[in-house]
Design an enzyme around this catalytic site. Sequence first.
Site, PDB file in Angstrom:
ATOM      1  N   VAL A   1      48.046  86.967  41.718  1.00  0.00           N
ATOM      2  CA  VAL A   1      47.560  88.009  42.628  1.00  0.00           C
ATOM      3  C   VAL A   1      48.754  88.829  43.081  1.00  0.00           C
ATOM      4  CG1 VAL A   1      46.347  88.510  44.791  1.00  0.00           C
ATOM      5  CG2 VAL A   1      45.711  86.488  43.457  1.00  0.00           C
ATOM      6  N   HIS A   2      48.702  90.149  42.866  1.00  0.00           N
ATOM      7  CA  HIS A   2      49.829  90.956  43.330  1.00  0.00           C
ATOM      8  C   HIS A   2      49.446  92.368  43.745  1.00  0.00           C
ATOM      9  CE1 HIS A   2      49.538  92.686  39.302  1.00  0.00           C
ATOM     10  NE2 HIS A   2      50.243  93.695  39.762  1.00  0.00           N
ATOM     11  N   ARG A   3      48.261  92.858  43.387  1.00  0.00           N
ATOM     12  CA  ARG A   3      47.928  94.255  43.651  1.00  0.00           C
ATOM     13  C   ARG A   3      47.754  94.508  45.138  1.00  0.00           C
ATOM     14  NH1 ARG A   3      46.868  97.621  39.471  1.00  0.00           N
ATOM     15  NH2 ARG A   3      46.750  96.613  37.420  1.00  0.00           N
TER      16      ARG A   3
END
Length: 361
Positions: free
Chosen positions: A205-207
Site C-alpha cells: 500500500v503506498h498511493r
Amino acid sequence: MSRLKVLSVVGARPQFIKAFPVSDALRRDHDEVLVHTGQHYDESMSGVFFDELDIPEPDYNLGVGSGGHAAQTAEMMTRLDAVVADEEPDVVLVYGDTNSTLAAALVASKREPALAHVEAGLRSHNWEMPEEVNRVLTDHCSDLLFAPSESAAETLAAEGIRDGVSVTGDVQYDAVLRVREAARERSSILADLDLRDGEYVLATVHRAANTDDYDRLEGIVEGLASSELPVVFPVHPRTEGALEASGLWSRLADAENVVLVEPVGYLDFVRLLDGAERVATDSGGVQKEAFYLDTRCLTLRDETEWTETVDAGWNALVGADATAIRAALADDDPLPEKPSLYGDGSAAERIVAALSEYEYA
C-alpha cells in the site's frame, strides 16, 4: 544506423525496474546518459536497485527529493533543463507516469530532442490521480510512444495520437523474466520470514489516495487483518507515517496474522510475489508483475490502468472496502486460463529498434 545519444530519466521505484532491460539493450549500439531525479531518495527505495539489477550508476543524480507536486515538478524541470542543454541528446526517454516523467517531458518538448514515452496509452480515467494527469500530458507531448498492448495503442488513436506509436509489449515483463530465476536462487526472504510458497498473502500500500484518507486506510487495514493466511506487509515510508499518524499502526501490529517488515529489495520482493498465494496491492506495477508470475491479485483501488488483467479474471478491483477485501482474500474459485497480453519479453529490443529507425530533426 547512426549512433544515438539517449538521455533516460528515472526517479521512482517502478522506473528503475523498467529501465534496466532497456538500458542494457540501448548500450549495445548507442550512448545512454542516465539521469536519476531523486524523486525516491531513500536507499531502500532507489539505490538498492542499481546494485541488484546491475543498472549502471546514474550519470546525474539531481537529488530533488520529496515535496508538493508543483514544487517537485518545477525543481525537476529546472535541473533537467540544464542537463539537456549540456548533453544535447537526440532523444529524451521517459517511463510511466510520475512527476519525473512529466518534468522531463515538458523540458524535452520545449527543446530540440525528440521525446519518447515508455508505457504510452495507459488510462485509469480518474483525473483525481496525479499519475493520470502525468501520463496523458506526456503522451500528448511525445514524438515516439511505446504502447505495452494493442488496447493502449487504441486508446492513443481515440485521442488522435497515431504517429510515432509502436506496440512493443511491456518492458516490465522483460524485467520479471530476467530476475525471477535470480530471485529464486539468491533471495533468502522466505526462509528469513519462516514462510513457504503458497501459504501467505503479500500486501503493498503506498498511493496517497489510500494513505491520506483515513476511511480508506482503515478499510484496508481491517480487510487485511481478516485474512486467514499470514499477510506479509513491506511497509512503504509514506504508509508507515500515515498509519502512525492515524492511530491505525497498532491495529496492524497487534493483528496475529500480519507480518510488518521494512521495504525489501527488488529480488526479495519478486521472490515474495512469486511465492505468494495472492497479493493485495494498490500498485500498478505489482498488478502486472503478479500477472506475469501467475499470482492472483486483488487491487486496492476503484479503477486500474491495467484493465486487461481484470478482464482476464486474474485481477479483482476491491477498492478500500473491508468487506470486499475480505471476500476477495477468501475467494478460492479457480483462475481462468491466462492470456498473453503484453508481448513476449522482448519489449526492450523493440523500443531500441524504434528509436534507431526514427528520423530525428
